[in-house]
Design a protein around this motif. Structure first.
Motif, short mmCIF file in Angstrom:
data_model
loop_
_atom_site.label_atom_id
_atom_site.label_comp_id
_atom_site.label_asym_id
_atom_site.label_seq_id
_atom_site.Cartn_x
_atom_site.Cartn_y
_atom_site.Cartn_z
N UNK A 189 19.94 12.75 0.24
CA UNK A 189 20.13 12.56 1.68
C UNK A 189 19.83 11.10 2.05
N UNK A 190 20.51 10.60 3.04
CA UNK A 190 20.27 9.24 3.50
C UNK A 190 19.04 9.23 4.38
N UNK A 191 17.88 9.05 3.73
CA UNK A 191 16.60 9.04 4.43
C UNK A 191 15.75 7.90 3.88
N UNK A 192 14.96 7.28 4.73
CA UNK A 192 14.06 6.23 4.23
C UNK A 192 13.14 6.80 3.13
N UNK A 193 12.94 6.02 2.09
CA UNK A 193 12.01 6.40 1.03
C UNK A 193 12.61 7.21 -0.09
N UNK A 194 13.89 7.58 0.00
CA UNK A 194 14.54 8.33 -1.08
C UNK A 194 15.49 7.39 -1.82
N UNK A 244 0.82 -1.22 0.00
CA UNK A 244 0.00 0.00 0.00
C UNK A 244 0.85 1.27 0.00
N UNK A 245 2.03 1.19 -0.63
CA UNK A 245 2.90 2.36 -0.75
C UNK A 245 2.66 3.05 -2.08
N UNK A 246 3.01 4.31 -2.13
CA UNK A 246 2.98 5.06 -3.38
C UNK A 246 4.38 5.60 -3.66
N UNK A 247 4.68 5.77 -4.94
CA UNK A 247 6.01 6.26 -5.32
C UNK A 247 5.89 7.36 -6.36
N UNK A 248 6.74 8.32 -6.24
CA UNK A 248 6.88 9.48 -7.13
C UNK A 248 8.17 9.24 -7.88
N UNK A 283 4.84 8.02 -0.66
CA UNK A 283 5.73 7.47 0.37
C UNK A 283 7.19 7.43 -0.06
N UNK A 284 7.42 7.26 -1.36
CA UNK A 284 8.78 7.08 -1.86
C UNK A 284 9.07 8.04 -3.02
N UNK A 285 10.34 8.40 -3.13
CA UNK A 285 10.83 9.25 -4.22
C UNK A 285 11.94 8.49 -4.93
N UNK A 286 11.79 8.31 -6.24
CA UNK A 286 12.81 7.69 -7.07
C UNK A 286 13.27 8.72 -8.10
N UNK A 287 14.56 8.95 -8.17
CA UNK A 287 15.14 9.78 -9.22
C UNK A 287 16.01 8.85 -10.03
N UNK A 288 15.67 8.71 -11.33
CA UNK A 288 16.33 7.73 -12.20
C UNK A 288 17.01 8.49 -13.33
N UNK A 289 18.32 8.27 -13.49
CA UNK A 289 19.10 9.01 -14.49
C UNK A 289 20.19 8.09 -15.05
N UNK A 290 20.37 8.09 -16.38
CA UNK A 290 21.43 7.25 -16.92
C UNK A 290 22.72 8.00 -17.26
N UNK A 291 22.70 9.31 -17.36
CA UNK A 291 23.91 10.07 -17.68
C UNK A 291 23.96 11.33 -16.82
#
Length: 130
Positions: free
Chosen positions: A99-104, A53-57, A83-91
């Motif tokens: 920051x070292x935080x849960x969900x990042x 039941x989590x959501x991600x951005x 609940x979560x943040x994903x930053x996805x980058x290939x270059x």
């Protein structure tokens, strides 16, 4: 295989890269609850994980700098809807960090390559980069 996958990922145009990331999450059980990509100004994907039941951005960038990452992290925090943040980058333009935080979560090309291989997407990559 990882090195080959990594080289193929870096050859993808932004549309195929967004599709690849969407496929990786879908094969991991995440369900997209938003349109993919350009229709939303601040985020590329909103996902839900039905088992937890989590959501991600999720923000996906072919190329990005630390300043862009910081900008999107600020948007995520102001939105405060997932609940979560994903930053996805290939270059990346230089080293990227969160920051070292849960969900990042920061996914660089190496993490994407591992996830693509784990999700059985090697042949998909070959087809897109021939």
């Amino acid at each position: 295989m990882r090195e080959i996958g990594l080289r193929m990922i870096r050859q993808l145009d932004w549309r195929d890269f967004e599709t690849l990331v969407d496929l990786i999450f879908a094969r991991g059980g995440w369900q997209r609850s938003s349109a993919l990509g350009k229709h939303q100004p601040d985020v590329d994907l909103i996902l839900t994980q039905p088992t937890t039941d989590e959501t991600a951005w999720v923000q996906i960038k072919s190329k990005a700098s630390q300043a862009e990452l910081n900008d999107y992290l600020g948007r995520f925090r102001r939105e405060n809807s997932c609940d979560r943040f994903f930053f996805v980058c290939h270059s990346a333009a230089g080293a990227l960090s969160l920051p070292f935080e849960p969900g990042l979560h920061l996914w660089t090309a190496e993490r994407v390559a591992d996830a693509a291989l784990d999700a059985g997407l090697f042949n998909w990559l070959v087809e897109r980069t021939q």
